[in-house]
Design an enzyme around this catalytic site. Structure first.
Site: not given
Ligand code: NAP
Length: 244
Positions: A141, A154
């Protein structure tokens, strides 16, 4: 693509993970879609991909749980025979000033955002090393690079992911297993649903292109880092619209 490829995308059923799964499927991968709570979304995505002729499997595991990841590995091996590409995308955020964070908050964020990467890499890389080929992309991130106010836990976990990536690449790349990370900035997913318009506007002040990113834009970067011919190794690719 000259070889048969199989990718596991953790948290691959929604948000950025779903976009990565779809991008890799278009690129010719068979895909294992890990989910924890989004069962319906995972099965819907499998059905959609299978209708396009993609070999896809939904696999449930809490990636913070070593034994659950081991079971997921066994399922993937039984179904596909091998996994040569691992995308560690699953993650949770926590926005809270440090003085309100509990020990349980620390343990949970570190377990889901950092220990999960150890779990999957520890379990899936021996096969890649034996085969002399593997690609790993860890999703960090912008806060792992810069540190985000009220996101200390985080940020620490995601900074850990970048260090883990570089070290593991140094250990494995000569054996054909290349490890990189991507660090998304503000991406339009449910992870940011709680943020109000003022917070978003304030963040965008520091983004050179002046807009939020899409999951597909992160997926493009991840797909690039999974390619067979790759001279990018141990790198952290920022996908953040250019932080000013
Ligand atoms: P999201 O829509 O909230 O999705 C999070 C994903 O992580 C879901 O598929 C969820 O699976 C999975 N997850 C969470 N806890 C888990 C666990 N214990 N075991 C297995 N799966 C788990 O968020 P996103 O924005 O797509 O984030 C994806 C990645 O990008 C993350 O690592 C996040 O930190 C990173 N990121 C996001 C942003 C942003 O602005 N969105 C920025 C920087 C980095 P389930 O729904 O099946 O539980």
């Amino acid at each position: 693509m000259t070889r048969r490829r199989v990718a596991l995308v953790t948290g691959g059923a929604k948000g950025i993970g779903k976009a990565i799964t779809e991008k890799l499927a278009v690129a010719g991968f068979s895909v294992a879609i890990n989910y924890n709570t989004s069962e319906q979304a995972a099965f819907d995505l499998v059905a959609k991909l299978q209708s396009r002729g993609v070999n896809a499997l939904a696999v449930k595991a809490d990636v913070s749980d070593f034994n659950a990841v081991k079971r997921m590995y066994d399922e993937c091996r039984a179904y596909f025979g091998f996994v040569d590409t691992l995308v560690n995308n699953a993650g949770i955020s926590l926005i809270k000033p440090l003085y309100e964070c509990t020990e349980a908050d620390f343990d949970r964020v570190i377990a889901v955002d950092l220990k999960s990467v150890f779990n999957t890499c520890r379990i899936f890389t021996p096969d890649m090393t034996s085969e002399g080929f593997g690609r790993i992309v860890n999703v960090s991130s912008v806060w792992g690079e810069y540190g985000g106010s009220t996101e200390t836990l985080y940020s620490a976990a995601k900074a850990g992911v970048i260090g883990f990536t570089k070290a593991l690449n140094a250990e494995l790349a000569r054996g054909g297993v290349i490890v990189n990370s991507v660090s998304p900035g503000f991406i339009n997913t449910s992870m940011n649903a709680e943020l109000c318009e003022a917070d978003v506007a304030a963040f965008l002040e520091s983004v050179s292109v002046g807009r939020v990113g899409s999951p597909e834009e992160v997926a493009e970067a991840v797909e690039f880092l999974t390619r067979e011919n790759l001279y990018v190794a141990g790198a952290n690719l920022s996908v953040n619209g250019g932080i000013l």
